[in-house]
Design a protein around this motif. Sequence first.
Motif, PDB file in Angstrom:
ATOM      1  N   ASP A  74      41.720  27.631  46.687  1.00  0.00           N
ATOM      2  CA  ASP A  74      41.538  28.477  47.765  1.00  0.00           C
ATOM      3  C   ASP A  74      41.177  29.722  47.226  1.00  0.00           C
ATOM      4  O   ASP A  74      40.196  30.435  47.425  1.00  0.00           O
ATOM      5  N   ALA A  75      42.299  30.267  46.537  1.00  0.00           N
ATOM      6  CA  ALA A  75      42.161  31.635  46.088  1.00  0.00           C
ATOM      7  C   ALA A  75      41.133  31.811  45.084  1.00  0.00           C
ATOM      8  O   ALA A  75      40.285  32.899  45.136  1.00  0.00           O
ATOM      9  N   LEU A  76      40.937  30.723  44.009  1.00  0.00           N
ATOM     10  CA  LEU A  76      39.983  31.170  43.139  1.00  0.00           C
ATOM     11  C   LEU A  76      38.533  30.954  43.763  1.00  0.00           C
ATOM     12  O   LEU A  76      37.476  31.624  43.229  1.00  0.00           O
ATOM     13  N   ALA A  77      38.317  30.161  44.697  1.00  0.00           N
ATOM     14  CA  ALA A  77      36.977  29.859  45.241  1.00  0.00           C
ATOM     15  C   ALA A  77      36.554  31.100  45.999  1.00  0.00           C
ATOM     16  O   ALA A  77      35.297  31.342  46.203  1.00  0.00           O
ATOM     17  N   GLY A  78      37.429  31.775  46.334  1.00  0.00           N
ATOM     18  CA  GLY A  78      37.105  33.029  47.215  1.00  0.00           C
ATOM     19  C   GLY A  78      36.481  34.282  46.353  1.00  0.00           C
ATOM     20  O   GLY A  78      36.217  35.359  46.785  1.00  0.00           O
ATOM     21  N   ARG A  83      35.586  37.124  36.153  1.00  0.00           N
ATOM     22  CA  ARG A  83      36.764  38.276  36.134  1.00  0.00           C
ATOM     23  C   ARG A  83      37.551  38.091  37.297  1.00  0.00           C
ATOM     24  O   ARG A  83      39.013  38.373  37.142  1.00  0.00           O
ATOM     25  N   GLU A  84      36.761  38.032  38.411  1.00  0.00           N
ATOM     26  CA  GLU A  84      37.948  38.267  39.659  1.00  0.00           C
ATOM     27  C   GLU A  84      38.506  36.879  39.819  1.00  0.00           C
ATOM     28  O   GLU A  84      39.622  37.058  40.659  1.00  0.00           O
ATOM     29  N   ARG A  85      37.946  35.618  39.452  1.00  0.00           N
ATOM     30  CA  ARG A  85      38.748  34.783  39.403  1.00  0.00           C
ATOM     31  C   ARG A  85      40.213  34.560  38.350  1.00  0.00           C
ATOM     32  O   ARG A  85      41.298  34.326  39.036  1.00  0.00           O
ATOM     33  N   GLY A  86      39.916  35.558  37.263  1.00  0.00           N
ATOM     34  CA  GLY A  86      41.041  35.938  36.611  1.00  0.00           C
ATOM     35  C   GLY A  86      42.048  36.732  37.429  1.00  0.00           C
ATOM     36  O   GLY A  86      43.233  36.474  37.340  1.00  0.00           O
ATOM     37  N   VAL A  87      41.715  37.718  38.084  1.00  0.00           N
ATOM     38  CA  VAL A  87      42.414  38.461  39.040  1.00  0.00           C
ATOM     39  C   VAL A  87      43.375  37.704  40.044  1.00  0.00           C
ATOM     40  O   VAL A  87      44.317  37.823  40.390  1.00  0.00           O
ATOM     41  N   ALA A  88      42.339  36.900  40.694  1.00  0.00           N
ATOM     42  CA  ALA A  88      42.867  35.906  41.659  1.00  0.00           C
ATOM     43  C   ALA A  88      43.998  34.952  41.303  1.00  0.00           C
ATOM     44  O   ALA A  88      45.151  34.800  41.770  1.00  0.00           O
ATOM     45  N   TYR A  89      43.922  34.694  39.847  1.00  0.00           N
ATOM     46  CA  TYR A  89      44.982  34.059  39.114  1.00  0.00           C
ATOM     47  C   TYR A  89      46.099  34.570  38.943  1.00  0.00           C
ATOM     48  O   TYR A  89      47.054  34.154  39.228  1.00  0.00           O
ATOM     49  N   GLY A 156      48.251  33.477  30.450  1.00  0.00           N
ATOM     50  CA  GLY A 156      49.359  34.232  29.835  1.00  0.00           C
ATOM     51  C   GLY A 156      49.711  35.576  30.220  1.00  0.00           C
ATOM     52  O   GLY A 156      51.114  35.690  30.199  1.00  0.00           O
ATOM     53  N   PHE A 157      48.792  36.136  30.723  1.00  0.00           N
ATOM     54  CA  PHE A 157      49.179  37.415  31.537  1.00  0.00           C
ATOM     55  C   PHE A 157      49.945  37.230  32.605  1.00  0.00           C
ATOM     56  O   PHE A 157      51.150  37.763  32.872  1.00  0.00           O
ATOM     57  N   ALA A 158      49.684  36.292  33.401  1.00  0.00           N
ATOM     58  CA  ALA A 158      50.694  35.953  34.493  1.00  0.00           C
ATOM     59  C   ALA A 158      51.691  35.447  34.184  1.00  0.00           C
ATOM     60  O   ALA A 158      52.720  35.825  34.759  1.00  0.00           O
ATOM     61  N   THR A 159      51.997  34.600  33.247  1.00  0.00           N
ATOM     62  CA  THR A 159      53.232  34.427  32.708  1.00  0.00           C
ATOM     63  C   THR A 159      54.141  35.224  32.358  1.00  0.00           C
ATOM     64  O   THR A 159      55.263  35.239  32.597  1.00  0.00           O
ATOM     65  N   ALA A 177      44.772  45.576  38.304  1.00  0.00           N
ATOM     66  CA  ALA A 177      43.979  46.699  37.772  1.00  0.00           C
ATOM     67  C   ALA A 177      44.135  46.481  36.207  1.00  0.00           C
ATOM     68  O   ALA A 177      43.217  46.713  35.544  1.00  0.00           O
ATOM     69  N   ALA A 178      45.340  46.545  35.780  1.00  0.00           N
ATOM     70  CA  ALA A 178      45.691  46.282  34.422  1.00  0.00           C
ATOM     71  C   ALA A 178      45.052  44.870  33.919  1.00  0.00           C
ATOM     72  O   ALA A 178      44.372  45.199  32.677  1.00  0.00           O
ATOM     73  N   PHE A 179      44.892  43.954  34.691  1.00  0.00           N
ATOM     74  CA  PHE A 179      44.246  42.700  34.091  1.00  0.00           C
ATOM     75  C   PHE A 179      42.737  42.991  33.901  1.00  0.00           C
ATOM     76  O   PHE A 179      42.023  42.698  33.117  1.00  0.00           O
ATOM     77  N   ARG A 180      42.204  43.648  34.899  1.00  0.00           N
ATOM     78  CA  ARG A 180      40.746  44.086  34.773  1.00  0.00           C
ATOM     79  C   ARG A 180      40.369  44.753  33.482  1.00  0.00           C
ATOM     80  O   ARG A 180      39.424  44.695  32.782  1.00  0.00           O
TER      81      ARG A 180
END
Length: 200
Positions: A74-78, A83-89, A156-159, A177-180
């Motif tokens: 659900d989070a990814l689909a929105g 890039r924003e899917r990565g942020v959602a991740y 990797g960033f999330a972990t 913001a850092a991930f972007r």
Amino acid sequence: MSSERERTYHHGDLRRAILTAALDVIAAHGPAALSLRDLARRAGVSHAAPAHHFKDRTGLLTAVAAEGYALFADALAGAPDLRERGVAYVRFAATHPAHFQVMFRPDLYRTDAPEVTAARTRATEALRAGVADLPPGGRGEDGRLAGVAAWSLAHGFATLLLSGNLSDAMEGRDPEAAFRSLTGLIFTPENRRDDGEAGL
């Protein structure tokens, strides 16, 4: 614990109470700390109640993984683009740390459970759709490898974020913001969108 206390739960409420208790334990101490007897105590029910709903510890972790993948999908689909899917991740990992710890540990649960495979497929399709939306130059010669690269960066960033390994590097920055910013540093100009934005 008295049966009177246990009867205060409706059927669905008891299952949810046990799941919530499990998520609290995992977030604080990791999946290895899970005990059905301890969860029953936390939920205020008889020691047999968790087994009635989940059969065993693996069944409980399967339910956690299935719920996690559903929320993740659900989070990814929105998200509007890769890039924003990565942020959602990253956001999902930060807000659902217990789910995140279990989902990517297939040794902990029944990966072939229908509820897991259905939710995981939805999440995978959302990630692939983000890669497919990239301009041809942003995907390279192999779209599948581009998907692996995007997944590796976000995961990797999330972990590292969850494990506290980015504390010094982040210096109080907002993780999203850092991930972007990170995507703009990692992906070369050839892998950016035509409008100058990073492909992930």
